[in-house]
Design a protein around this motif. Structure first.
Motif, mmCIF file in Angstrom:
data_model
loop_
_atom_site.group_PDB
_atom_site.id
_atom_site.type_symbol
_atom_site.label_atom_id
_atom_site.label_comp_id
_atom_site.label_asym_id
_atom_site.label_seq_id
_atom_site.Cartn_x
_atom_site.Cartn_y
_atom_site.Cartn_z
ATOM 1 N N VAL A 193 0.838 -1.206 0.099
ATOM 2 C CA VAL A 193 -0.009 0.028 -0.083
ATOM 3 C C VAL A 193 0.904 1.277 0.052
ATOM 4 C CG1 VAL A 193 -1.874 -1.143 1.105
ATOM 5 C CG2 VAL A 193 -0.120 0.280 2.482
ATOM 6 N N GLY A 194 0.300 2.455 -0.101
ATOM 7 C CA GLY A 194 1.101 3.757 -0.168
ATOM 8 C C GLY A 194 1.428 4.267 1.251
ATOM 9 N N GLN A 195 2.645 4.832 1.335
ATOM 10 C CA GLN A 195 2.815 5.321 2.742
ATOM 11 C C GLN A 195 1.796 6.491 3.442
ATOM 12 O OE1 GLN A 195 6.844 6.941 3.058
ATOM 13 N NE2 GLN A 195 6.606 7.649 5.044
ATOM 14 N N SER A 196 1.561 6.828 2.333
ATOM 15 C CA SER A 196 0.108 7.910 2.895
ATOM 16 C C SER A 196 -0.837 7.268 3.379
ATOM 17 C CB SER A 196 -0.121 8.889 1.528
ATOM 18 O OG SER A 196 -0.710 8.038 0.668
ATOM 19 N N THR A 197 -1.091 6.030 2.895
ATOM 20 C CA THR A 197 -2.246 5.187 3.540
ATOM 21 C C THR A 197 -2.024 4.906 5.161
ATOM 22 O OG1 THR A 197 -2.848 4.421 1.425
ATOM 23 C CG2 THR A 197 -3.565 3.234 3.178
ATOM 24 N N ILE A 198 -0.844 4.412 5.127
ATOM 25 C CA ILE A 198 -0.286 4.110 6.676
ATOM 26 C C ILE A 198 -0.380 5.384 7.528
ATOM 27 C CG2 ILE A 198 1.459 3.213 8.197
ATOM 28 C CD1 ILE A 198 0.112 1.157 6.342
ATOM 29 N N ALA A 199 0.017 6.526 6.956
ATOM 30 C CA ALA A 199 0.096 7.925 7.757
ATOM 31 C C ALA A 199 -1.440 8.206 8.073
ATOM 32 C CB ALA A 199 0.797 8.820 6.819
ATOM 33 N N MET A 200 -2.426 8.159 6.933
ATOM 34 C CA MET A 200 -3.590 8.515 7.184
ATOM 35 C C MET A 200 -4.344 7.584 8.209
ATOM 36 S SD MET A 200 -4.207 11.176 5.443
ATOM 37 C CE MET A 200 -5.688 11.502 4.677
#
Length: 135
Positions: A28-35
């Motif tokens: 998944v995208g890093q931004s997904t984990i951050a969100m």
């Protein structure tokens, strides 16, 4: 009670993973984990299950419904769902991408892979033994 994002960040940090590493391991995208960790986005059903399986915790724990990370502990049975050595291999960047491909193999292909892996491990053990004999 900790939020989903707080629990996810805690579990990730316990494994010594950055957001980028976790994202790569889960594809998944890093931004997904951050969100997720900021509670600005919630995982869908499938992603929630993947996260729970990856960390060896129940979905109820991730969602804050129970405080015990492992469902079996909640039911009075102690012990992690997978042994620590297995987790260390599954989260090792050298093996994670390879292991992610195993479920796509047919039964016979998995058997061949297991046999090949055993041969390679025997070879590695022999080499290690020879090196120790020399020292």
């Amino acid at each position: 009670m900790p939020s989903f994002g707080e629990r996810l960040a805690y579990l990730r940090n316990q494994r010594g993973l950055s957001q980028a590493e976790l994202a790569r391991l889960l594809d998944v995208g890093q931004s997904t984990i951050a969100m997720y960790e900021k509670n600005k986005r919630s995982p869908d059903h499938h992603s929630l299950i993947r996260l729970a399986d990856f960390f060896g915790v129940s979905t109820d724990y991730l969602l804050g419904r129970i405080d015990q990370p492992h469902a079996n502990e909640h039911e009075g049975v102690k012990g992690p769902p997978l042994d620590e050595k297995l987790w260390s291999v599954a989260t090792d960047p050298l093996f994670a991408d390879l292991l992610r491909q195993v479920p796509d193999l047919a039964g016979e292909e998995k058997q061949s892979l297991a046999e090949y892996w055993e041969l390679v491990l025997q070879y590695v053990r022999r080499r290690k033994g020879r090196r120790q004999e020399r020292n």
